[in-house]
Design a protein around this motif. Structure first.
Motif, mmCIF file in Angstrom:
data_model
loop_
_atom_site.group_PDB
_atom_site.id
_atom_site.type_symbol
_atom_site.label_atom_id
_atom_site.label_comp_id
_atom_site.label_asym_id
_atom_site.label_seq_id
_atom_site.Cartn_x
_atom_site.Cartn_y
_atom_site.Cartn_z
ATOM 1 N N PHE A 96 -11.665 -4.298 -21.846
ATOM 2 C CA PHE A 96 -10.996 -4.389 -23.151
ATOM 3 C C PHE A 96 -9.841 -5.371 -23.078
ATOM 4 O O PHE A 96 -9.642 -6.201 -23.991
ATOM 5 C CB PHE A 96 -10.499 -3.019 -23.590
ATOM 6 C CG PHE A 96 -9.602 -3.078 -24.793
ATOM 7 C CD1 PHE A 96 -10.130 -3.269 -26.058
ATOM 8 C CD2 PHE A 96 -8.223 -2.961 -24.667
ATOM 9 C CE1 PHE A 96 -9.306 -3.353 -27.170
ATOM 10 C CE2 PHE A 96 -7.398 -3.031 -25.769
ATOM 11 C CZ PHE A 96 -7.942 -3.227 -27.027
ATOM 12 N N VAL A 99 -11.333 -8.920 -22.991
ATOM 13 C CA VAL A 99 -11.899 -9.316 -24.281
ATOM 14 C C VAL A 99 -10.790 -9.513 -25.313
ATOM 15 O O VAL A 99 -10.851 -10.419 -26.152
ATOM 16 C CB VAL A 99 -12.930 -8.266 -24.758
ATOM 17 C CG1 VAL A 99 -13.368 -8.542 -26.192
ATOM 18 C CG2 VAL A 99 -14.132 -8.267 -23.830
ATOM 19 N N GLN A 100 -9.762 -8.696 -25.256
ATOM 20 C CA GLN A 100 -8.650 -8.849 -26.201
ATOM 21 C C GLN A 100 -7.940 -10.183 -25.989
ATOM 22 O O GLN A 100 -7.554 -10.860 -26.955
ATOM 23 C CB GLN A 100 -7.672 -7.696 -26.037
ATOM 24 C CG GLN A 100 -6.612 -7.624 -27.141
ATOM 25 C CD GLN A 100 -5.707 -6.429 -26.973
ATOM 26 O OE1 GLN A 100 -5.206 -6.182 -25.877
ATOM 27 N NE2 GLN A 100 -5.485 -5.687 -28.056
ATOM 28 N N HIS A 103 -10.079 -12.780 -27.450
ATOM 29 C CA HIS A 103 -9.991 -12.682 -28.905
ATOM 30 C C HIS A 103 -8.743 -13.388 -29.429
ATOM 31 O O HIS A 103 -8.782 -14.100 -30.442
ATOM 32 C CB HIS A 103 -9.974 -11.207 -29.304
ATOM 33 C CG HIS A 103 -9.507 -10.941 -30.698
ATOM 34 N ND1 HIS A 103 -10.250 -11.242 -31.811
ATOM 35 C CD2 HIS A 103 -8.346 -10.403 -31.158
ATOM 36 C CE1 HIS A 103 -9.588 -10.893 -32.894
ATOM 37 N NE2 HIS A 103 -8.424 -10.384 -32.532
ATOM 38 N N LEU A 110 -15.693 -14.375 -31.078
ATOM 39 C CA LEU A 110 -14.850 -13.246 -30.715
ATOM 40 C C LEU A 110 -13.506 -13.291 -31.445
ATOM 41 O O LEU A 110 -12.920 -12.246 -31.749
ATOM 42 C CB LEU A 110 -14.643 -13.232 -29.202
ATOM 43 C CG LEU A 110 -14.205 -11.910 -28.569
ATOM 44 C CD1 LEU A 110 -15.171 -10.789 -28.908
ATOM 45 C CD2 LEU A 110 -14.099 -12.066 -27.066
ATOM 46 N N VAL A 115 -10.953 -6.556 -32.487
ATOM 47 C CA VAL A 115 -11.124 -5.970 -31.154
ATOM 48 C C VAL A 115 -10.115 -4.836 -31.042
ATOM 49 O O VAL A 115 -8.936 -5.062 -30.761
ATOM 50 C CB VAL A 115 -10.933 -7.016 -30.042
ATOM 51 C CG1 VAL A 115 -11.075 -6.351 -28.674
ATOM 52 C CG2 VAL A 115 -11.927 -8.157 -30.197
ATOM 53 N N PHE A 120 -13.969 -0.262 -29.204
ATOM 54 C CA PHE A 120 -14.540 -1.123 -28.174
ATOM 55 C C PHE A 120 -15.222 -0.336 -27.055
ATOM 56 O O PHE A 120 -16.085 -0.885 -26.374
ATOM 57 C CB PHE A 120 -13.438 -2.011 -27.568
ATOM 58 C CG PHE A 120 -13.947 -2.957 -26.505
ATOM 59 C CD1 PHE A 120 -14.645 -4.089 -26.851
ATOM 60 C CD2 PHE A 120 -13.733 -2.679 -25.155
ATOM 61 C CE1 PHE A 120 -15.131 -4.946 -25.861
ATOM 62 C CE2 PHE A 120 -14.215 -3.523 -24.172
ATOM 63 C CZ PHE A 120 -14.910 -4.664 -24.530
ATOM 64 N N TRP A 123 -19.007 -0.602 -26.406
ATOM 65 C CA TRP A 123 -19.349 -1.954 -25.959
ATOM 66 C C TRP A 123 -18.841 -2.188 -24.541
ATOM 67 O O TRP A 123 -19.515 -2.853 -23.727
ATOM 68 C CB TRP A 123 -18.744 -2.992 -26.899
ATOM 69 C CG TRP A 123 -19.363 -2.996 -28.267
ATOM 70 C CD1 TRP A 123 -18.797 -2.558 -29.424
ATOM 71 C CD2 TRP A 123 -20.667 -3.455 -28.605
ATOM 72 N NE1 TRP A 123 -19.672 -2.702 -30.468
ATOM 73 C CE2 TRP A 123 -20.833 -3.265 -29.994
ATOM 74 C CE3 TRP A 123 -21.717 -4.011 -27.877
ATOM 75 C CZ2 TRP A 123 -22.004 -3.603 -30.663
ATOM 76 C CZ3 TRP A 123 -22.888 -4.356 -28.537
ATOM 77 C CH2 TRP A 123 -23.029 -4.155 -29.908
ATOM 78 N N MET A 154 -20.744 -8.176 -32.578
ATOM 79 C CA MET A 154 -19.959 -8.006 -31.360
ATOM 80 C C MET A 154 -20.768 -8.415 -30.135
ATOM 81 O O MET A 154 -20.239 -9.042 -29.200
ATOM 82 C CB MET A 154 -19.490 -6.558 -31.235
ATOM 83 C CG MET A 154 -18.671 -6.271 -29.971
ATOM 84 S SD MET A 154 -17.186 -7.306 -29.804
ATOM 85 C CE MET A 154 -16.109 -6.528 -30.991
#
Length: 973
Positions: A96, A99-100, A103, A110, A115, A120, A123, A154
């Motif tokens: 997370f 990915v954040q 993002h 993305l 997010v 999340f 995923w 996503m």
């Protein structure tokens, strides 16, 4: 370069491996390390060595490890840093953060998607598993571009930056000093020199592998080429000299040999290879699992279970299988899903209690009852007392009589609910035991906002289920349930409480979602000991083992090879793009395990269903496995014709087909019952509803009026039709009262007062407050509209009586029966007196022409006079005249006032408020007078006479059985 050793797959692999070990090393086995796909063969090897009289004792046993157990040891020797093997929760939390950051970088798909930590997690779990798979195969993922519209948004965004995510993931693992099993394997495979140096300390055997991951292939090839390991296959011996004729499921072994440039040699030490070309295979086709189990039970009868395996591809079938096996030594060697256990049901109830509550201390009544009825709760025994079952029953009764939401800790048992010999200490212990359960299962979860808090709350539930006084524990009687509880306490809860994200704040919905996913992943392992006796196992657990007698259950295509669950992150077509194995590879592995098991057996019974629908709304029809189709095709080629079910080796299991019996019940009228009936007729007044109850179904009448049975109390969430009817009657009585005795055109009256009074009475009612908001609004608005329509259709009339009670006595044989009724309304109209009865429900209209059927009414008169009860005539009367209520009201009015009503009717309040009359315009005054003064008394006397004369109460099945409150007591359901 050494060759790869092949053990004939019809021979006993473990016994042959023992011979190979003794031939190569003698009895000096302490430095031997055997690597297996799983641990089960090592147990059999130890058993063979222990039982071999030619092997001197004591003996140092060879070390046996699965490849997944060995790799962490290797990694630790190569890299002595104290790396922490991180849990799936931590991996998802770490992803997370990655990915954040991507993002927020403002690039790609993305950057345009929200997010959020709460959404999340699902995923994150799938992404962590995908990256772990890349590690296991020693591959670096590439980005997959232009997938918008092909997968979910996503998923497209994550796959677009998969390479960057993987790179950051590796860096973060390294920085934190974390590792995963796949990363350990990748690390070991990338250090071949250290691997060989460590391996030289042992004499390694690579035993029984089939399809390898990328890292396994790299590790094994390094060891083999360095002459540091010996590889043993268990496969079709044709791969040695005639690879083109080898069984098609051995493709992976042939690819293996080609990759390594190796040659295979067939050992001449194989133990008990089959001399017959094929095992004796019988196919058993049933409609469902139950028909398969019936045939399994018959086939197992009279056998001792020695050298026998029952293979269960679907773990959810384990419990039914155990119930149908003979009472012999049974060993289970498979994982049982925690999601199929009673413990999972309890946890789910606890979560639903919170999900359906309206805040602290406001719990939904039905979920509370589900909690009280759970077997784990009912078997709890507070110290020094008895199980909580009795107090739980009383609590359930109180819940059913209460509101939709309640605070369970406020309930106090009434004095009369305790046993007569209960002292204060007993009462205190029982009530404290109940409160302990409620606090652990309800209150403790109210303020949970983190995974750690959720784990602690679950631990509190476990503490309640495991009393400190071991003498009062009953878990030894339920070993599977005990194993499930152990798994929850030792695996699931520590995972929740000990991760890096355990103290992060989440909403309850996210916490419950995470917990449910974890429980669905958990498998309770059963490792059978001893190895003798009947073996129950899954298809994977049977690898490398040999049994003479094999039973394979539920061999359908969705179990063998099995259907692939849809992966929203990386659907099957995309797996090949990234170089990962797809469903065809998994099917090949399953096929090899299946055919290898059959190759070593003497006789095989394959059971499958062919007819029952598959799982889910779109499951379709279950079909036999493609592996079974292949075996049947081979059999058909040998015999030269198609094999029909029920012929040759294909046996069909069928059950006798009978018509579905009606729910007919007969209750003998004993002397006690007859006396109770006479006492009731002597001492109480009879209402038309009582007579209608007998007319509809004598058995229902018996339960309702002659027994203490009562319908089960329920909280009326969807409304109470009876109470609603009472409200409507009261409102109409109050509204029409000022107009009694006056000629009035009721349709001109303003309906506002009537509607407002209805709304006031409705909103004050208890059942209305328990209904959902939308249903309350709908009931109020529809009720107001229907009352408006009713008033509009009333016309001009003179109301004489409202809610008029009438009671009259009538002789029936030696009895003087008191009849009583309440007339909703009596009007005087141009044609004469009209009796009206308001109906908010259905209207039981008489059959057309009944009042002119003189022969029928003569039969009714004879039925009353004869000495025996005529059941057929009672049924006929119920069909032609479903209700005596309206005719009886007209008859009672005639008895009291000496005036024959001109008509009677039901006022239907469900739609337009129109009247449905008892008599039509074609019925003359004479017909109406005969119907009220002659035929109605005949029907009354006949029903009462039948009630007294019948030797049995016989049920009359009909559409009303579906909602009969006494249906549970019928003998045939």
């Amino acid at each position: 370069m050494q060759q790869v050793t092949v053990i004939d797959w019809s021979a006993d692999f473990v016994a042959t491996l023992k011979r190979l070990l003794l031939e190569a090393h003698g009895t000096e086995l302490r430095d031997v390390l055997i690597l297996y796909p799983h641990q089960r063969p090592q147990r059999h090897l130890q058993e063979f060595l222990a039982q071999d009289p030619e092997v001197p004792k004591p003996l140092f046993l060879p070390e046996g490890l699965s490849i997944n157990e060995w790799i962490p040891h290797l990694r630790q020797e190569m890299d002595p840093r104290p790396l922490r093997t991180v849990s799936l929760l931590d991996r998802a939390g770490m992803l997370f953060d990655i990915v954040q950051d991507l993002h927020q970088s403002g690039e790609g798909l993305l950057s345009r998607l929200p997010v959020e930590r709460e959404h999340f997690y699902p995923w994150g779990v799938r992404l962590a598993e995908l990256l772990e798979e890349f590690f296991r195969h020693g591959r670096t993922p590439a980005n997959l571009l232009h997938l918008s519209g092909e997968v979910q948004p996503m998923a497209a965004a994550l796959l677009e930056q998969l390479a960057a995510i993987h790179e950051q993931y590796e860096k973060m693992l390294e920085a934190k000093g974390w590792t995963t099993p796949g990363r350990d394997a990748c690390f070991v495979a990338s250090h071949p020199e250290e691997l060989v140096a460590i391996a030289k300390e042992k004499q390694i055997w690579i035993a029984g592998f089939y399809a390898l991951t990328g890292t396994e292939n790299a590790i094994f090839e390094t060891l083999w080429k360095a002459d540091a390991a010996r590889v043993v296959f268990h496969t079709d011996p044709a791969i040695v000299d005639e690879p083109d004729r080898a069984h098609w499921t051995c493709k992976e072994h042939l690819r293996w040999l080609k990759r390594w440039g190796a040659k295979a040699e067939l050992t001449d030490l194989a133990v008990s290879p089959r001399t017959a070309p094929r095992p004796d295979i019988q196919f058993i086709e049933g409609f469902d699992l139950h028909s398969q189990l019936r045939e399994l039970e018959k086939n197992m009868a009279g056998t001792d279970g020695h050298d026998t395996a029952v293979v269960v591809p679907d773990t959810s079938s384990l419990m039914p299988v155990l119930h149908h096996l003979p009472d012999k030594d049974i060993n289970i060697s498979m994982g049982y899903p925690l999601s199929h256990s009673n413990l999972h049901r309890l946890v789910d109830i606890i979560l639903r209690l919170q999900e359906t509550s309206q805040g602290p201390g406001r719990y939904y009544w039905r979920e509370l009852i589900n909690l009280l009825r759970h077997p784990y709760i009912k078997m709890l025994t507070p110290k020094g007392t008895v199980p909580l079952r009795a107090i739980l029953r009383e609590f359930e009764k109180a819940i059913r009589r209460g509101g939709k939401y309640l605070n369970p800790l406020e309930w106090v048992p009434q004095t009369e609910n305790w046993p007569d010999d209960a002292d204060d200490a007993f009462k205190t212990a029982q009530l404290e035991g109940l409160h302990e359960v409620l606090r652990a299962c309800c209150t403790a979860f109210e303020s949970v906002n983190s995974l750690a808090g959720l784990g602690d709350a679950l631990l509190g539930v476990a503490d309640v289920l495991l009393p400190e006084d071991e003498g009062s524990s009953q878990w030894h009687k339920f070993p599977i349930d005990a194993e499930c509880l152990f798994r929850l306490v030792k695996e699931s809860i520590p995972t929740l409480t000990d991760s890096q994200i355990s103290h992060d704040t989440y909403s309850p919905s996210v916490l419950y979602s995470i917990l449910r996913q974890f429980i669905n992943r958990e498998r309770v392992p059963f490792e059978a000991e001893p190895l003798s006796g009947l073996q129950i196992m899954g298809i994977l657990e049977s690898r490398l083992l040999r049994f003479s007698h094999v039973h394979i259950l539920d061999a359908t295509d969705d179990k063998l090879p099995g259907s692939t669950a849809y992966d929203p992150l990386l659907p099957e077509p995309l797996r090949r793009e990234l170089g990962l194995p797809d469903h065809r590879h998994r099917s090949l592995v399953s096929a090899h395990n299946f055919h290898r098991l059959l190759a070593g057996a003497q006789d095989v019974c394959i059971y499958y269903r062919n007819g029952e629908d598959g799982a889910g709304a779109l499951g379709g029809k279950s079909v036999r496995s493609r592996f079974v189709e292949e075996l049947l095709w081979e059999e058909e080629k040998r015999e030269g014709h198609l094999i029909e079910p029920g012929t040759g080796p294909v046996k069909t299991v069928s059950f006798p087909i009978r018509g579905i019996p009606l729910r007919e019940t007969e209750i003998e009228k004993t002397g006690t019952i007859q006396n109770r009936l006479l006492d009731m007729l002597h001492k109480r007044s009879l209402s038309p509803s009582l007579l209608d109850s007998y007319l509809r179904c004598p058995v229902m009448f018996f339960y309702k009026y002659l027994t203490p049975l009562k319908p089960l109390d329920e909280v009326n969430e969807a409304g109470d039709p009876a109470e609603l009817g009472t409200i409507v009657h009261d409102v109409l009585h109050h509204f029409f009262l000022p107009y009694r005795g006056e000629l009035t055109n009721l349709s001109t009256l303003d309906p506002a007062d009537l509607q407002d009074e209805f709304t006031r009475r409705l909103t004050d009612s208890k059942f209305f407050k328990q209904m959902p908001w939308d249903m309350r609004e709908g009931l109020n608005l529809s009720g107001r509209e229907r009352l408006r329509r009713f008033l509009k259709n009333q016309g001009t009339t003179t109301i004489l009586k409202l809610e008029e009670k009438i009671d009259q006595k009538t002789p029936i044989g030696d009895l003087n029966i008191l009849l009583q009724g309440t007339l909703d309304r009596v009007d005087e109209r141009a044609g004469g007196i009209t009796i009206l009865d308001y109906k908010t429900g259905g209207m039981p209209m008489p059959k057309r022409g009944i009042w002119t059927d003189i022969d029928f009414w003569d039969d009714i008169a004879r039925g009353y006079e004869q000495e025996t009860a005529d059941d057929e005539l009672l049924v006929m009367l119920a069909e032609k005249l479903p209700s005596l209520q309206l005719p009886l009201y007209a008859y009672l009015y005639y008895l009291e006032n000496g005036v024959v009503p001109a008509n009677a009717g039901w006022v239907e309040l469900r739609t337009e408020g129109m009247e449905s009359e008892l008599f039509s315009d074609a019925d003359s005054e004479e017909i109406r007078e005969d119907a009220i003064c002659e035929y109605t008394p005949r029907a009354l006397r006949f029903v009462l006479s039948h009630m007294l004369k019948t030797p049995v109460f016989t049920s009359t099945p009909g559409h009303y059985c579906d909602w009969c409150p006494y249906g549970f007591a019928c003998q045939k359901q």
